[in-house]
Scaffold this motif. Structure first.
Motif, PDB file in Angstrom:
ATOM      1  N   GLY A 185      35.139  42.235  55.395  1.00 29.67           N
ATOM      2  CA  GLY A 185      33.878  41.640  54.983  1.00 29.67           C
ATOM      3  C   GLY A 185      33.097  42.584  54.087  1.00 29.67           C
ATOM      4  O   GLY A 185      33.642  43.548  53.532  1.00 29.67           O
ATOM      5  N   TYR A 186      31.791  42.318  53.968  1.00 30.19           N
ATOM      6  CA  TYR A 186      30.951  43.113  53.073  1.00 30.19           C
ATOM      7  C   TYR A 186      30.750  44.529  53.597  1.00 30.19           C
ATOM      8  O   TYR A 186      30.641  45.485  52.821  1.00 30.19           O
ATOM      9  CB  TYR A 186      29.583  42.434  52.921  1.00 30.19           C
ATOM     10  CG  TYR A 186      29.652  41.075  52.262  1.00 30.19           C
ATOM     11  CD1 TYR A 186      29.652  40.966  50.874  1.00 30.19           C
ATOM     12  CD2 TYR A 186      29.706  39.913  53.021  1.00 30.19           C
ATOM     13  CE1 TYR A 186      29.718  39.716  50.264  1.00 30.19           C
ATOM     14  CE2 TYR A 186      29.763  38.670  52.424  1.00 30.19           C
ATOM     15  CZ  TYR A 186      29.772  38.568  51.043  1.00 30.19           C
ATOM     16  OH  TYR A 186      29.830  37.338  50.443  1.00 30.19           O
ATOM     17  N   ILE A 187      30.681  44.685  54.920  1.00 33.24           N
ATOM     18  CA  ILE A 187      30.341  45.990  55.486  1.00 33.24           C
ATOM     19  C   ILE A 187      31.478  46.993  55.319  1.00 33.24           C
ATOM     20  O   ILE A 187      31.252  48.171  55.099  1.00 33.24           O
ATOM     21  CB  ILE A 187      29.965  45.836  56.978  1.00 33.24           C
ATOM     22  CG1 ILE A 187      28.714  44.977  57.107  1.00 33.24           C
ATOM     23  CG2 ILE A 187      29.744  47.192  57.634  1.00 33.24           C
ATOM     24  CD1 ILE A 187      28.316  44.693  58.538  1.00 33.24           C
ATOM     25  N   ASP A 188      32.727  46.497  55.399  1.00 33.59           N
ATOM     26  CA  ASP A 188      33.876  47.405  55.330  1.00 33.59           C
ATOM     27  C   ASP A 188      34.726  47.132  54.094  1.00 33.59           C
ATOM     28  O   ASP A 188      35.930  46.915  54.185  1.00 33.59           O
ATOM     29  CB  ASP A 188      34.726  47.286  56.601  1.00 33.59           C
ATOM     30  CG  ASP A 188      35.117  45.837  56.904  1.00 33.59           C
ATOM     31  OD1 ASP A 188      34.536  44.918  56.299  1.00 33.59           O
ATOM     32  OD2 ASP A 188      36.021  45.629  57.739  1.00 33.59           O
ATOM     33  N   LEU A 189      34.096  47.128  52.909  1.00 34.65           N
ATOM     34  CA  LEU A 189      34.837  46.932  51.669  1.00 34.65           C
ATOM     35  C   LEU A 189      35.952  47.976  51.542  1.00 34.65           C
ATOM     36  O   LEU A 189      35.760  49.150  51.864  1.00 34.65           O
ATOM     37  CB  LEU A 189      33.901  47.048  50.463  1.00 34.65           C
ATOM     38  CG  LEU A 189      32.935  45.891  50.188  1.00 34.65           C
ATOM     39  CD1 LEU A 189      32.016  46.255  49.017  1.00 34.65           C
ATOM     40  CD2 LEU A 189      33.673  44.604  49.896  1.00 34.65           C
ATOM     41  N   CYS A 190      37.099  47.531  51.056  1.00 37.00           N
ATOM     42  CA  CYS A 190      38.222  48.454  50.874  1.00 37.00           C
ATOM     43  C   CYS A 190      37.949  49.365  49.674  1.00 37.00           C
ATOM     44  O   CYS A 190      37.059  49.114  48.858  1.00 37.00           O
ATOM     45  CB  CYS A 190      39.517  47.681  50.667  1.00 37.00           C
ATOM     46  SG  CYS A 190      39.522  46.634  49.182  1.00 37.00           S
ATOM     47  N   ASP A 191      38.730  50.436  49.552  1.00 32.28           N
ATOM     48  CA  ASP A 191      38.534  51.402  48.467  1.00 32.28           C
ATOM     49  C   ASP A 191      38.691  50.744  47.098  1.00 32.28           C
ATOM     50  O   ASP A 191      37.930  51.028  46.164  1.00 32.28           O
ATOM     51  CB  ASP A 191      39.521  52.563  48.606  1.00 32.28           C
ATOM     52  CG  ASP A 191      39.224  53.414  49.842  1.00 32.28           C
ATOM     53  OD1 ASP A 191      38.087  53.322  50.348  1.00 32.28           O
ATOM     54  OD2 ASP A 191      40.133  54.146  50.280  1.00 32.28           O
ATOM     55  N   ALA A 192      39.703  49.855  46.980  1.00 33.61           N
ATOM     56  CA  ALA A 192      39.954  49.208  45.688  1.00 33.61           C
ATOM     57  C   ALA A 192      38.773  48.341  45.260  1.00 33.61           C
ATOM     58  O   ALA A 192      38.319  48.384  44.108  1.00 33.61           O
ATOM     59  CB  ALA A 192      41.227  48.362  45.759  1.00 33.61           C
ATOM     60  N   SER A 193      38.244  47.530  46.194  1.00 29.69           N
ATOM     61  CA  SER A 193      37.126  46.655  45.849  1.00 29.69           C
ATOM     62  C   SER A 193      35.865  47.456  45.562  1.00 29.69           C
ATOM     63  O   SER A 193      35.086  47.113  44.668  1.00 29.69           O
ATOM     64  CB  SER A 193      36.873  45.652  46.978  1.00 29.69           C
ATOM     65  OG  SER A 193      36.559  46.315  48.186  1.00 29.69           O
ATOM     66  N   THR A 194      35.652  48.564  46.309  1.00 29.64           N
ATOM     67  CA  THR A 194      34.477  49.406  46.072  1.00 29.64           C
ATOM     68  C   THR A 194      34.521  50.002  44.668  1.00 29.64           C
ATOM     69  O   THR A 194      33.534  49.983  43.925  1.00 29.64           O
ATOM     70  CB  THR A 194      34.417  50.544  47.111  1.00 29.64           C
ATOM     71  OG1 THR A 194      34.309  49.974  48.422  1.00 29.64           O
ATOM     72  CG2 THR A 194      33.234  51.457  46.856  1.00 29.64           C
ATOM     73  N   GLU A 195      35.693  50.505  44.266  1.00 31.27           N
ATOM     74  CA  GLU A 195      35.840  51.126  42.956  1.00 31.27           C
ATOM     75  C   GLU A 195      35.688  50.108  41.835  1.00 31.27           C
ATOM     76  O   GLU A 195      34.997  50.357  40.832  1.00 31.27           O
ATOM     77  CB  GLU A 195      37.204  51.823  42.878  1.00 31.27           C
ATOM     78  CG  GLU A 195      37.392  52.733  41.681  1.00 31.27           C
ATOM     79  CD  GLU A 195      37.844  51.976  40.428  1.00 31.27           C
ATOM     80  OE1 GLU A 195      37.483  52.414  39.319  1.00 31.27           O
ATOM     81  OE2 GLU A 195      38.547  50.964  40.575  1.00 31.27           O
ATOM     82  N   LEU A 196      36.285  48.916  42.011  1.00 29.27           N
ATOM     83  CA  LEU A 196      36.231  47.898  40.960  1.00 29.27           C
ATOM     84  C   LEU A 196      34.845  47.294  40.831  1.00 29.27           C
ATOM     85  O   LEU A 196      34.379  47.008  39.722  1.00 29.27           O
ATOM     86  CB  LEU A 196      37.262  46.796  41.244  1.00 29.27           C
ATOM     87  CG  LEU A 196      38.718  47.152  40.947  1.00 29.27           C
ATOM     88  CD1 LEU A 196      39.639  46.012  41.339  1.00 29.27           C
ATOM     89  CD2 LEU A 196      38.894  47.469  39.457  1.00 29.27           C
ATOM     90  N   ALA A 214      41.870  43.657  43.564  1.00 28.87           N
ATOM     91  CA  ALA A 214      40.950  43.450  44.709  1.00 28.87           C
ATOM     92  C   ALA A 214      40.441  42.019  44.694  1.00 28.87           C
ATOM     93  O   ALA A 214      39.282  41.760  44.366  1.00 28.87           O
ATOM     94  CB  ALA A 214      39.795  44.441  44.655  1.00 28.87           C
ATOM     95  N   PRO A 215      41.312  41.051  45.032  1.00 27.66           N
ATOM     96  CA  PRO A 215      40.874  39.644  45.035  1.00 27.66           C
ATOM     97  C   PRO A 215      39.734  39.364  46.009  1.00 27.66           C
ATOM     98  O   PRO A 215      39.059  38.350  45.921  1.00 27.66           O
ATOM     99  CB  PRO A 215      42.144  38.886  45.436  1.00 27.66           C
ATOM    100  CG  PRO A 215      42.988  39.895  46.171  1.00 27.66           C
ATOM    101  CD  PRO A 215      42.699  41.210  45.489  1.00 27.66           C
ATOM    102  N   CYS A 216      39.512  40.297  46.946  1.00 24.90           N
ATOM    103  CA  CYS A 216      38.432  40.105  47.919  1.00 24.90           C
ATOM    104  C   CYS A 216      37.068  40.051  47.252  1.00 24.90           C
ATOM    105  O   CYS A 216      36.130  39.449  47.781  1.00 24.90           O
ATOM    106  CB  CYS A 216      38.450  41.211  48.954  1.00 24.90           C
ATOM    107  SG  CYS A 216      38.604  42.866  48.234  1.00 24.90           S
TER     108      CYS A 216
END
Length: 333
Positions: free
Chosen positions: A13-24, A42-44
């Motif tokens: 979810g929003y609280i635990d964004l993965c590294d890829a989604s955070t960077e993108l 990061a399709p999320c």
């Protein structure tokens, strides 16, 4: 061209964004856009609606501003808190007549007492505050404070902090416009007292040592009239609930010694304050109540309403409510 996805590779979810989604997401915010091919990593971000299709060029995605995303996520939480608070008071009012019928079942009725009269309320709150030993939490809606009220607050708070009581108080952003609040903080001058502000607050709330809470008895009255009746609540469950409400507001508030970053107007020219006013207009509140809720004077409130009407093309107050609903501006608040 769409992004092909099977089972989610990033189940979070929003609280635990993965590294890829955070960077993108950070890259998209800096550049103002992100190509669809890059977003495949990061399709999320699309699932969480942090990236949206560029309406002008299908090859690109546009990042949703973090302030807008945060407001969209916070709104239902804050609304649920307000609804539960209303339910709490409604339940207390509904059951109060029955609780006093039997002498054997007086616990809850004794835990909720209606107080009447400004001087009587101030005296009872003053005595309870003077007995505080650990923590004082207060919510103080409204705008600027009269000097005599702040002098009284200083006299009430100083003995508390001198014996180690932690004081935290919430005010509205409009209270910053008067030097008195800063002077109050400087006169007490201790790390044990913290002041923060929000744009909009719930009604007045005082919680002492997590044992007793004081709230207005009639929420629909303006702030000044609300001071004539109050509820003294000593039921542990209700007091703990109000502590939770306070902590939620506190986490979203801005410390008094930090600058408030006011939300910039949307492309349609409507500001965050004006959307708050629009929400209260839709709920059927009159100008005086809206001004009380947002801590501003009635003239300033009406000026915002006039700007809101101009932005939406309203020819009258009756039409304004319809245009607010049709414009969907509250979807962004």
């Amino acid at each position: 061209m769409g992004i092909k996805r099977g089972e989610p590779e990033h189940p979070h979810g929003y609280i635990d964004l993965c590294d890829a989604s955070t960077e993108l997401y950070a890259r998209a915010l800096r550049a103002g856009r992100l190509s669809r091919s890059e977003a495949q990593a990061a399709p999320c971000l699309i699932d969480l609606m942090l990236l949206l299709p560029d309406p002008d060029d299908s090859r690109w995605l546009r990042p949703v501003p973090p302030a807008a995303a945060l407001a969209r996520l916070e709104h239902p939480i804050e609304r649920e808190i307000q609804e539960r608070r209303n339910q709490t008071l409604a339940l207390a009012n509904a059951f109060e007549p029955f609780l006093s019928i039997s002498e054997e079942r007086t616990t809850v009725s004794q835990a909720i007492t209606e107080l009447k009269g400004v001087s009587n309320i101030d005296a009872i709150v003053g005595r309870a505050t003077a007995e505080c030993t650990k923590e004082l939490l207060t919510v103080q809606p409204g705008g600027t404070r009269a000097p005599e009220l702040l002098d009284k607050a200083v006299d009430r708070v100083r003995p508390l902090v001198n014996r180690g009581v932690h004081v935290r108080s919430l005010y509205q952003h409009t209270a910053r416009h008067n030097y008195g609040l800063l002077a109050y903080q400087e006169r007490v001058n201790t790390v044990l007292m913290e002041l923060r502000t929000l744009e909009e607050l719930i009604d007045r709330l005082i919680i002492i040592d997590r044992k007793v809470a004081f709230v207005p008895a009639h929420r629909d009255l303006p702030v000044k009239l609300n001071r004539h009746t109050a509820l003294e609540i000593r039921h542990p469950g209700l007091v703990e609930y109000f502590v939770g409400v306070f902590h939620h507001l506190w986490e979203h508030a801005t410390p008094l010694d930090e600058e408030v970053h006011y939300e910039q107007p949307e492309p349609d020219g409507i500001t965050g304050v004006q959307r708050s006013i629009a929400k209260l207009l839709i709920e059927g509140h009159v100008d005086e109540v809206i001004a009380d809720r947002l801590g501003m004077n009635v003239r300033t409130c009406r000026a915002h309403i006039a700007k809101l009407a101009t932005a939406l093309g309203s020819n009258g107050r009756a039409q304004l409510g319809y245009l607010i609903a049709r414009s969907r501006i509250l979807d962004r608040s």
